[in-house]
Design an enzyme around this catalytic site. Structure first.
Site, short mmCIF file in Angstrom:
data_model
loop_
_atom_site.label_atom_id
_atom_site.label_comp_id
_atom_site.label_asym_id
_atom_site.label_seq_id
_atom_site.Cartn_x
_atom_site.Cartn_y
_atom_site.Cartn_z
N HIS A 167 -7.17 -5.67 2.24
CA HIS A 167 -6.07 -5.10 3.01
C HIS A 167 -5.52 -6.16 3.95
O HIS A 167 -6.28 -6.84 4.64
CB HIS A 167 -6.57 -3.94 3.88
CG HIS A 167 -7.03 -2.73 3.15
ND1 HIS A 167 -6.23 -1.61 2.98
CD2 HIS A 167 -8.20 -2.44 2.55
CE1 HIS A 167 -6.91 -0.68 2.32
NE2 HIS A 167 -8.11 -1.16 2.04
N HIS B 62 -10.26 -5.11 -3.13
CA HIS B 62 -8.90 -5.38 -2.65
C HIS B 62 -8.98 -5.73 -1.18
O HIS B 62 -9.73 -5.12 -0.43
CB HIS B 62 -7.98 -4.17 -2.88
CG HIS B 62 -8.58 -2.88 -2.42
ND1 HIS B 62 -9.53 -2.20 -3.16
CD2 HIS B 62 -8.40 -2.15 -1.29
CE1 HIS B 62 -9.89 -1.11 -2.51
NE2 HIS B 62 -9.22 -1.06 -1.37
N ASN C 186 -13.08 -2.98 2.42
CA ASN C 186 -14.00 -1.86 2.60
C ASN C 186 -15.01 -1.87 1.44
O ASN C 186 -14.64 -2.17 0.30
CB ASN C 186 -13.24 -0.54 2.60
CG ASN C 186 -12.40 -0.37 3.86
OD1 ASN C 186 -12.83 -0.74 4.95
ND2 ASN C 186 -11.21 0.17 3.70
N ASP D 124 0.86 -1.19 0.00
CA ASP D 124 0.00 0.00 0.00
C ASP D 124 0.89 1.24 0.00
O ASP D 124 1.88 1.33 0.72
CB ASP D 124 -0.91 0.00 1.23
CG ASP D 124 -2.06 0.99 1.10
OD1 ASP D 124 -3.22 0.55 1.02
OD2 ASP D 124 -1.79 2.21 1.07
N VAL E 83 -11.04 3.09 -3.74
CA VAL E 83 -10.72 2.50 -5.04
C VAL E 83 -11.75 1.41 -5.30
O VAL E 83 -11.85 0.43 -4.54
CB VAL E 83 -9.29 1.90 -5.07
CG1 VAL E 83 -9.01 1.29 -6.43
CG2 VAL E 83 -8.25 2.97 -4.73
P1 AMP Z 1 -9.77 1.59 0.23
O1 AMP Z 1 -9.87 2.89 0.98
O2 AMP Z 1 -10.21 0.40 1.03
O3 AMP Z 1 -10.44 1.67 -1.12
O4 AMP Z 1 -8.23 1.35 0.00
C1 AMP Z 1 -7.51 1.90 -1.06
C2 AMP Z 1 -6.06 1.77 -0.69
O5 AMP Z 1 -5.29 1.90 -1.87
C3 AMP Z 1 -5.58 2.82 0.30
O6 AMP Z 1 -5.05 2.18 1.45
C4 AMP Z 1 -4.52 3.58 -0.48
O7 AMP Z 1 -3.43 3.98 0.32
C5 AMP Z 1 -4.10 2.57 -1.53
N1 AMP Z 1 -3.58 3.12 -2.76
C6 AMP Z 1 -4.07 4.15 -3.47
N2 AMP Z 1 -3.33 4.35 -4.57
C7 AMP Z 1 -2.34 3.41 -4.56
C8 AMP Z 1 -1.25 3.09 -5.42
N3 AMP Z 1 -1.02 3.80 -6.55
N4 AMP Z 1 -0.43 2.08 -5.08
C9 AMP Z 1 -0.66 1.39 -3.94
N5 AMP Z 1 -1.68 1.62 -3.09
C10 AMP Z 1 -2.50 2.62 -3.39
#
Ligand code: AMP
Ligand code: ZN
Length: 114
Positions: free
Chosen positions: A102, A100, A87, A30, A96
């Protein structure tokens, strides 16, 4: 999905630190880690949220969970413990919209989550 961040990472159109790849998923670091170990297990298939899962995804999601546990074990957290989180939508904090998992480990965590 041409404008999806994680689809682009899967296709290597955007760089990421990839720690695992197989035919169905990748695992990346992350970019904004919330624990000493914070990885994201991302399916190669675009699925926007858990609300979009069907029975066809059962094996995939099971493999994602087992992969997270295997990575946690590789890093020495199997017994200490780790947290796995999906989430979903606005109130959970999903940012996003490509599912995914975590994987967080390496510090004590509180419950309930914020
Ligand atoms: P969520 O809030 O559950 O959708 O998690 C999205 C996660 O993606 C967050 O923890 C961000 O820090 C992570 N994230 C966003 N952009 C990137 C990226 N380019 N590379 C790696 N992680 C990312
Ligand atoms: Zn996607």
């Amino acid at each position: 999905m041409s404008d999806c961040l994680f689809c682009k990472i899967v296709k290597r159109q955007i760089p990421a630190k990839v720690v695992h790849e197989d035919d169905k998923m990748i695992a990346i670091e992350d970019v904004n880690p919330q624990a000493p170990l914070h990885l994201l297990v991302i399916p190669k298939a675009h699925i926007a949220t858990l609300n979009d899962l069907t029975g066809e995804h059962d094996a995939l999601v099971g493999e994602m969970m087992r992969r997270a546990a295997a990575i946690a074990r590789q890093h020495g957290y199997a017994d200490r413990g780790f947290r796995t989180v999906f989430n979903t939508n606005r109130e959970s904090g999903q940012t996003v919209f490509h599912i995914h998992l975590h994987l967080l480990a390496g510090r004590p965590m509180t419950w309930p989550p914020g």
